[in-house]
Design an enzyme around this catalytic site. Sequence first.
Site, short mmCIF file in Angstrom:
data_model
loop_
_atom_site.label_atom_id
_atom_site.label_comp_id
_atom_site.label_asym_id
_atom_site.label_seq_id
_atom_site.Cartn_x
_atom_site.Cartn_y
_atom_site.Cartn_z
N GLN A 168 0.82 -1.22 0.00
CA GLN A 168 0.00 0.00 0.00
C GLN A 168 0.85 1.27 0.00
OE1 GLN A 168 -2.66 -1.51 3.37
NE2 GLN A 168 -4.12 -0.35 2.17
N LEU A 200 -7.68 1.49 3.28
CA LEU A 200 -7.08 2.81 3.09
C LEU A 200 -6.76 3.05 1.61
CD1 LEU A 200 -4.79 2.96 6.25
CD2 LEU A 200 -6.94 4.18 5.86
O1 GNR Z 1 -8.32 0.61 8.55
C1 GNR Z 1 -8.81 -0.43 8.12
N1 GNR Z 1 -9.96 -0.89 8.65
C2 GNR Z 1 -10.49 -2.13 8.36
C3 GNR Z 1 -11.79 -2.38 8.72
C4 GNR Z 1 -12.37 -3.61 8.48
C5 GNR Z 1 -11.63 -4.61 7.88
C6 GNR Z 1 -10.31 -4.37 7.49
C7 GNR Z 1 -9.75 -3.14 7.73
S1 GNR Z 1 -8.11 -2.85 7.29
C8 GNR Z 1 -8.14 -1.14 7.00
C9 GNR Z 1 -6.77 -0.60 6.71
C10 GNR Z 1 -6.25 -1.20 5.43
O2 GNR Z 1 -6.59 -0.85 4.33
N2 GNR Z 1 -5.38 -2.17 5.55
O3 GNR Z 1 -4.89 -2.77 4.44
NI NI Z 2 -6.46 -2.58 2.94
#
Ligand code: GNR
Ligand code: NI
Length: 175
Positions: free
Chosen positions: A53, A97
């Site tokens: 990411q 994200l």
């Molecule tokens: O911040 C994040 N929240 C989330 C909520 C539910 C299931 C998975 C996540 S991971 C995410 C951050 C992210 O994109 N990690 O790769």
């Molecule tokens: Ni993610």
Amino acid sequence: MPMSLKKIIIHPDPRLKKICAPVSGVSPELRQLATDMLETMYDAPGIGLAAPQIGVLERFFVMDVACKEGAPEPRVLINPRLTWTSEEISTYEEGCLSIPGIYEDITRPAMVRMAFMDLDGCEHEEEFTGMAATCTQHELDHLDGKLFVDYLSGIKRRMITAKMRKLKKEFARDL
Ligand code: GNR
Ligand code: NI
């Protein structure tokens, strides 16, 4: 140490579709990257962040699923692999994200065991449940070039991808 927030790559991007390479060993560079990723994750804010990411195509991720009120519990999992998944499943509304503003129900095993290495080079095996089980599986997917939208129907996925393309175009114009 100065903060160095990394830029989070937004879907669609070829770097989010790659199978990442194993980390060969812990190094000062890896520790620094993990620190930067945790800062970037807390700043976002998010509960997890995988190396691809931020454009690093290596198999590690950071996470913190501690409750908001309590003390932070930063984790770094290097070369994670699933050693067991429960028959029991659970559904969480997931976000990413790399796909800002989109939240969808995703069904996965409710519990998993994962083997991984920590920043001291020590091997561990640990069981994750609840939010941690969802998060570890979501992050492991990132290391294999998979996003949560890949679990959705083709129509839904294409709609989200189109929305993200538009978002990126508008963002580029604002720069
Ligand atoms: O911040 C994040 N929240 C989330 C909520 C539910 C299931 C998975 C996540 S991971 C995410 C951050 C992210 O994109 N990690 O790769
Ligand atoms: Ni993610």
